[in-house]
Design a protein around this motif. Structure first.
Motif, PDB file in Angstrom:
ATOM      1  N   LEU A 134      45.091  84.711  51.598  1.00  9.48           N
ATOM      2  CA  LEU A 134      46.408  84.122  51.859  1.00  9.48           C
ATOM      3  C   LEU A 134      47.123  84.840  53.002  1.00  9.48           C
ATOM      4  CD1 LEU A 134      47.530  83.552  48.166  1.00  9.48           C
ATOM      5  CD2 LEU A 134      47.064  81.757  49.848  1.00  9.48           C
ATOM      6  N   LEU A 135      46.938  86.156  53.073  1.00  8.31           N
ATOM      7  CA  LEU A 135      47.547  86.926  54.170  1.00  8.31           C
ATOM      8  C   LEU A 135      46.997  86.496  55.518  1.00  8.31           C
ATOM      9  CD1 LEU A 135      47.706  90.643  52.913  1.00  8.31           C
ATOM     10  CD2 LEU A 135      49.641  89.295  53.728  1.00  8.31           C
ATOM     11  N   SER A 136      45.693  86.244  55.562  1.00  5.03           N
ATOM     12  CA  SER A 136      45.078  85.880  56.842  1.00  5.03           C
ATOM     13  C   SER A 136      45.629  84.556  57.363  1.00  5.03           C
ATOM     14  CB  SER A 136      43.553  85.810  56.707  1.00  5.03           C
ATOM     15  OG  SER A 136      43.187  84.748  55.849  1.00  5.03           O
ATOM     16  N   GLU A 137      46.115  83.709  56.447  1.00  2.09           N
ATOM     17  CA  GLU A 137      46.710  82.432  56.843  1.00  2.09           C
ATOM     18  C   GLU A 137      48.237  82.470  56.786  1.00  2.09           C
ATOM     19  OE1 GLU A 137      45.014  79.055  54.912  1.00  2.09           O
ATOM     20  OE2 GLU A 137      42.977  79.845  55.002  1.00  2.09           O
ATOM     21  N   ARG A 138      48.767  83.653  56.471  1.00  2.00           N
ATOM     22  CA  ARG A 138      50.227  83.836  56.340  1.00  2.00           C
ATOM     23  C   ARG A 138      50.824  82.842  55.354  1.00  2.00           C
ATOM     24  NH1 ARG A 138      52.667  86.624  61.646  1.00  2.00           N
ATOM     25  NH2 ARG A 138      50.925  88.017  61.992  1.00  2.00           N
TER      26      ARG A 138
ATOM     27  N   ASN B  23      57.007  90.057  55.193  1.00  2.00           N
ATOM     28  CA  ASN B  23      57.752  89.594  56.365  1.00  2.00           C
ATOM     29  C   ASN B  23      56.809  89.706  57.564  1.00  2.00           C
ATOM     30  OD1 ASN B  23      59.397  89.190  58.578  1.00  2.00           O
ATOM     31  ND2 ASN B  23      61.119  90.346  57.741  1.00  2.00           N
ATOM     32  N   TYR B  24      56.205  88.586  57.929  1.00  2.00           N
ATOM     33  CA  TYR B  24      55.154  88.610  58.947  1.00  2.00           C
ATOM     34  C   TYR B  24      55.684  88.951  60.338  1.00  2.00           C
ATOM     35  CZ  TYR B  24      52.347  86.518  55.286  1.00  2.00           C
ATOM     36  OH  TYR B  24      51.686  86.299  54.104  1.00  2.00           O
ATOM     37  N   SER B  25      56.950  88.710  60.574  1.00  2.00           N
ATOM     38  CA  SER B  25      57.495  89.001  61.906  1.00  2.00           C
ATOM     39  C   SER B  25      57.643  90.497  62.141  1.00  2.00           C
ATOM     40  CB  SER B  25      58.857  88.315  62.091  1.00  2.00           C
ATOM     41  OG  SER B  25      59.802  88.845  61.176  1.00  2.00           O
ATOM     42  N   HIS B  26      57.523  91.302  61.064  1.00  2.00           N
ATOM     43  CA  HIS B  26      57.687  92.747  61.218  1.00  2.00           C
ATOM     44  C   HIS B  26      56.376  93.507  61.110  1.00  2.00           C
ATOM     45  CE1 HIS B  26      62.123  92.134  60.073  1.00  2.00           C
ATOM     46  NE2 HIS B  26      62.031  92.375  61.357  1.00  2.00           N
ATOM     47  N   MET B  27      55.259  92.837  61.323  1.00  2.00           N
ATOM     48  CA  MET B  27      53.979  93.540  61.296  1.00  2.00           C
ATOM     49  C   MET B  27      53.691  94.113  62.680  1.00  2.00           C
ATOM     50  SD  MET B  27      51.461  91.590  58.672  1.00  2.00           S
ATOM     51  CE  MET B  27      51.880  91.538  56.917  1.00  2.00           C
ATOM     52  N   ARG B  28      53.878  95.441  62.812  1.00  2.00           N
ATOM     53  CA  ARG B  28      53.724  96.082  64.121  1.00  2.00           C
ATOM     54  C   ARG B  28      52.922  97.379  63.990  1.00  2.00           C
ATOM     55  NH1 ARG B  28      59.199  96.310  63.949  1.00  2.00           N
ATOM     56  NH2 ARG B  28      59.145  98.426  64.767  1.00  2.00           N
TER      57      ARG B  28
ATOM     58  N   GLU C  15      45.038  92.517  63.525  1.00  2.00           N
ATOM     59  CA  GLU C  15      45.481  91.728  62.369  1.00  2.00           C
ATOM     60  C   GLU C  15      44.676  92.092  61.126  1.00  2.00           C
ATOM     61  OE1 GLU C  15      45.262  87.150  60.848  1.00  2.00           O
ATOM     62  OE2 GLU C  15      45.741  87.446  62.957  1.00  2.00           O
ATOM     63  N   LYS C  16      43.347  92.261  61.302  1.00  2.00           N
ATOM     64  CA  LYS C  16      42.501  92.661  60.169  1.00  2.00           C
ATOM     65  C   LYS C  16      42.911  94.037  59.660  1.00  2.00           C
ATOM     66  CE  LYS C  16      37.751  93.471  58.678  1.00  2.00           C
ATOM     67  NZ  LYS C  16      38.110  94.733  58.012  1.00  2.00           N
ATOM     68  N   ARG C  17      43.230  94.934  60.594  1.00  2.00           N
ATOM     69  CA  ARG C  17      43.651  96.284  60.210  1.00  2.00           C
ATOM     70  C   ARG C  17      44.943  96.218  59.402  1.00  2.00           C
ATOM     71  NH1 ARG C  17      46.385 100.738  63.863  1.00  2.00           N
ATOM     72  NH2 ARG C  17      46.015 102.612  62.646  1.00  2.00           N
ATOM     73  N   GLU C  18      45.887  95.396  59.850  1.00  2.00           N
ATOM     74  CA  GLU C  18      47.145  95.259  59.122  1.00  2.00           C
ATOM     75  C   GLU C  18      46.911  94.725  57.714  1.00  2.00           C
ATOM     76  OE1 GLU C  18      49.480  92.844  61.726  1.00  2.00           O
ATOM     77  OE2 GLU C  18      50.352  94.549  62.781  1.00  2.00           O
ATOM     78  N   ILE C  19      46.039  93.717  57.606  1.00  2.00           N
ATOM     79  CA  ILE C  19      45.740  93.155  56.288  1.00  2.00           C
ATOM     80  C   ILE C  19      45.086  94.211  55.399  1.00  2.00           C
ATOM     81  CG2 ILE C  19      44.291  91.479  55.058  1.00  2.00           C
ATOM     82  CD1 ILE C  19      44.859  89.517  57.383  1.00  2.00           C
TER      83      ILE C  19
ATOM     84  N   VAL D  12      45.448  97.409  55.523  1.00  2.00           N
ATOM     85  CA  VAL D  12      46.466  98.395  55.149  1.00  2.00           C
ATOM     86  C   VAL D  12      47.361  97.846  54.042  1.00  2.00           C
ATOM     87  CG1 VAL D  12      48.566  99.554  55.977  1.00  2.00           C
ATOM     88  CG2 VAL D  12      46.465  99.655  57.323  1.00  2.00           C
ATOM     89  N   VAL D  13      47.786  96.586  54.175  1.00  2.00           N
ATOM     90  CA  VAL D  13      48.646  95.975  53.156  1.00  2.00           C
ATOM     91  C   VAL D  13      47.919  95.890  51.818  1.00  2.00           C
ATOM     92  CG1 VAL D  13      49.812  93.840  52.457  1.00  2.00           C
ATOM     93  CG2 VAL D  13      50.073  94.677  54.790  1.00  2.00           C
ATOM     94  N   ILE D  14      46.635  95.488  51.844  1.00  2.00           N
ATOM     95  CA  ILE D  14      45.852  95.375  50.611  1.00  2.00           C
ATOM     96  C   ILE D  14      45.695  96.746  49.947  1.00  2.00           C
ATOM     97  CG2 ILE D  14      43.553  94.855  49.673  1.00  2.00           C
ATOM     98  CD1 ILE D  14      45.194  92.352  50.344  1.00  2.00           C
ATOM     99  N   GLU D  15      45.372  97.757  50.743  1.00  2.00           N
ATOM    100  CA  GLU D  15      45.210  99.100  50.166  1.00  2.00           C
ATOM    101  C   GLU D  15      46.527  99.609  49.601  1.00  2.00           C
ATOM    102  OE1 GLU D  15      43.155 103.388  51.106  1.00  2.00           O
ATOM    103  OE2 GLU D  15      43.927 102.254  52.811  1.00  2.00           O
ATOM    104  N   MET D  16      47.618  99.340  50.322  1.00  2.00           N
ATOM    105  CA  MET D  16      48.940  99.760  49.848  1.00  2.00           C
ATOM    106  C   MET D  16      49.268  99.102  48.506  1.00  2.00           C
ATOM    107  SD  MET D  16      52.610  99.231  51.642  1.00  2.00           S
ATOM    108  CE  MET D  16      52.920  97.682  50.818  1.00  2.00           C
ATOM    109  N   MET D  17      48.991  97.796  48.405  1.00  2.00           N
ATOM    110  CA  MET D  17      49.261  97.073  47.155  1.00  2.00           C
ATOM    111  C   MET D  17      48.416  97.630  46.014  1.00  2.00           C
ATOM    112  SD  MET D  17      49.689  93.098  48.343  1.00  2.00           S
ATOM    113  CE  MET D  17      51.243  92.507  49.041  1.00  2.00           C
ATOM    114  N   GLU D  18      47.151  97.942  46.302  1.00  2.00           N
ATOM    115  CA  GLU D  18      46.270  98.501  45.272  1.00  2.00           C
ATOM    116  C   GLU D  18      46.824  99.826  44.753  1.00  2.00           C
ATOM    117  OE1 GLU D  18      41.625  99.885  44.571  1.00  2.00           O
ATOM    118  OE2 GLU D  18      42.391  99.683  46.612  1.00  2.00           O
ATOM    119  N   ILE D  19      47.271 100.684  45.661  1.00  2.00           N
ATOM    120  CA  ILE D  19      47.836 101.978  45.275  1.00  2.00           C
ATOM    121  C   ILE D  19      49.091 101.779  44.436  1.00  2.00           C
ATOM    122  CG2 ILE D  19      49.009 104.038  46.173  1.00  2.00           C
ATOM    123  CD1 ILE D  19      47.024 103.872  48.581  1.00  2.00           C
TER     124      ILE D  19
END
Length: 201
Positions: free
Chosen positions: A66-70, A95-100, A4-8, A10-17
């Motif tokens: 906020l992501l950590s608490e969805r 879309n939290y159901s699609h985090m894989r 879950e931390k890894r996903e967060i 990745v999402v944060i880095e993606m948003m920054e880029i």
């Protein structure tokens, strides 16, 4: 928990880029304030302007919490001259159901999706009207969260640097003025869809 931390992360880095790419490509800041670096095997432009970087970092720290608490449904980068009349927006829909991401151990699929999406972002931006060069065009980052999360995170001492302001509901006229362009990114691994929206005059 580690995945879950890894996903967060990745999402944060993606948003920054993405945020940096939008600001660079739409020329909201001078080109000289950006430096090229490599991320996910693609060249990206990242700001070296301290004030801008602090704003982005503080925002993304709030997103991380906020992501950590969805508790965040969307992040928007809104470009405007007059705050009540946006010109365009870039929407990151969660879309939290699609985090894989754990199914993509080496992140090859995600990296390829991100590469394609940044190229797609360039193409979408070419479809947008040029921003006025001589006028004062600004941007802001807006987070869509719940009332309870807004109250809770607004009192978190770690997030006192983020300018939390409760915005009024966007007017129906503004909503109707949106022209939603095709999605830039639909990830199969981290549950983030990115849309570009242009507002008619």
């Amino acid at each position: 928990m580690a995945s879950e931390k890894r996903e967060i992360d990745v999402v944060i880095e993606m948003m920054e880029i993405y945020i940096n790419s939008i600001l660079y490509k739409r020329k909201l800041y001078p080109e000289a304030l950006f430096r090229i670096r490599k991320a996910y095997n693609i060249p990206v432009y990242i700001s070296i302007y301290k004030n801008l970087n602090v704003y982005i970092a503080n925002t993304l720290q709030a997103v991380r919490e906020l992501l950590s608490e969805r508790k965040v449904s969307k992040l928007e980068v809104i470009v405007y001259q007059d705050q009540s009349h946006p010109m365009e927006s870039y929407v990151f829909k969660l879309n939290y159901s699609h985090m894989r991401l754990e199914e993509d151990e080496n992140m090859r699929v995600f990296e390829e999706e991100l590469r394609k999406s940044l190229l797609s972002l360039d193409a979408r931006m070419k479809d947008l009207k040029d921003l006025p060069e001589e006028s004062d065009v600004k941007f802001k980052i807006v987070l869509h969260t719940t009332e309870s999360a807004f109250v809770k995170i607004g009192t978190d001492p770690r997030l006192q640097n983020f300018p939390f302001v409760k915005e009024s509901i966007v007017s129906t006229a503004n909503e109707m003025a949106k022209i939603e362009l095709l999605p830039v990114l639909q990830t199969s691994r981290v549950g983030v869809n990115v849309f570009v929206e242009e507002y008619s005059a």
